[in-house]
Design an enzyme around this catalytic site. Structure first.
Site, PDB file in Angstrom:
ATOM      1  N   CYS A  65       0.897  -1.177  -0.103  1.00  0.00           N
ATOM      2  CA  CYS A  65      -0.061   0.009  -0.113  1.00  0.00           C
ATOM      3  C   CYS A  65       0.940   1.131  -0.189  1.00  0.00           C
ATOM      4  O   CYS A  65       2.214   0.987  -0.107  1.00  0.00           O
ATOM      5  CB  CYS A  65      -0.928  -0.137   1.071  1.00  0.00           C
ATOM      6  N   HIS A  98      14.836 -15.463  11.022  1.00  0.00           N
ATOM      7  CA  HIS A  98      14.927 -15.471  12.254  1.00  0.00           C
ATOM      8  C   HIS A  98      13.690 -15.397  12.860  1.00  0.00           C
ATOM      9  O   HIS A  98      13.265 -16.045  13.967  1.00  0.00           O
ATOM     10  CB  HIS A  98      15.635 -14.204  12.849  1.00  0.00           C
TER      11      HIS A  98
END
Length: 150
Positions: A65, A98
Site C-alpha cells: 500500500c 529469524h
C-alpha cells in the site's frame, strides 16, 4: 515457490516490478490485484493474499500500500500470517530467517522500483534457519498467537 501479491491503488506503482522480480527469481506470482490506480481499500486486497497463504494456495506473500503500514496491520490480524514492513535488504531476509516472516509488506509511495526488486530477491532467497534459539522464539510467538485466537 508460489507468492501471493496484492496491493491497493497507492501500491500499484511498484506491483509490476515486484511481479517481474518474483518471476525473474524463478518463482510463481499469484496476482490478487488491484489492477490500476483507481482508489480501493487496502484491507480487501491484503486479506486476499493472507488467505492464499493460510489455505495453502501460496507459500509467501508480498502486500503493498502507500505506506505499507495498513497492509501490515491487516495481514497481521490473520492467524498464521507473520508480516513485517520492510524497507531494507537485511530485514527482508532476516525476517524470514529469524522470525518466520511469511509476508513482506512494502510501501509503494516510499520505495522505488529498483529497491523493491532488491527486497523481493532478498525475501525470496531467505530460508528459515534451523537454529534452536530461533525455534524457541518462534514457539513463544505461536503461544501468544494461540492465546489471542482461541
Amino acid at each position: 515457490m508460489r507468492v501471493a501479491v496484492a496491493c491497493d491503488h497507492a501500491g500499484f506503482i511498484i506491483k509490476d516490478t515486484v511481479i517481474r522480480a518474483i518471476k525473474d527469481a524463478g518463482h510463481e506470482p499469484i496476482d490478487f490485484g488491484t489492477t490500476n490506480t483507481e482508489r480501493v481499500d487496502y484491507p480487501d486486497y491484503a486479506e486476499k493474499a493472507g488467505r492464499a497463504i493460510i489455505n495453502g494456495q501460496a507459500d509467501r506473500g508480498i502486500v503493498i500500500c502507500g505506506s505499507g503500514v495498513g497492509v501490515c496491520i491487516t495481514v497481521n490480524k490473520m492467524k498464521g500470517i507473520y508480516a513485517g514492513l520492510i524497507s531494507d535488504v537485511y530485514s527482508a531476509h532476516q525476517g524470514v530467517e529469524h522470525d518466520a516472516m511469511n509476508v513482506m509488506c512494502l510501501a509503494g509511495q516510499v520505495i522505488g522500483p529498483a529497491q523493491s526488486q532488491e527486497l523481493v530477491v532478498s525475501f525470496l532467497n531467505a530460508k528459515q534457519w534451523d537454529v534452536e534459539r530461533y525455534k524457541k522464539r518462534i514457539s513463544k510467538i505461536l503461544k501468544i498467537e494461540e492465546e489471542f485466537f482461541k
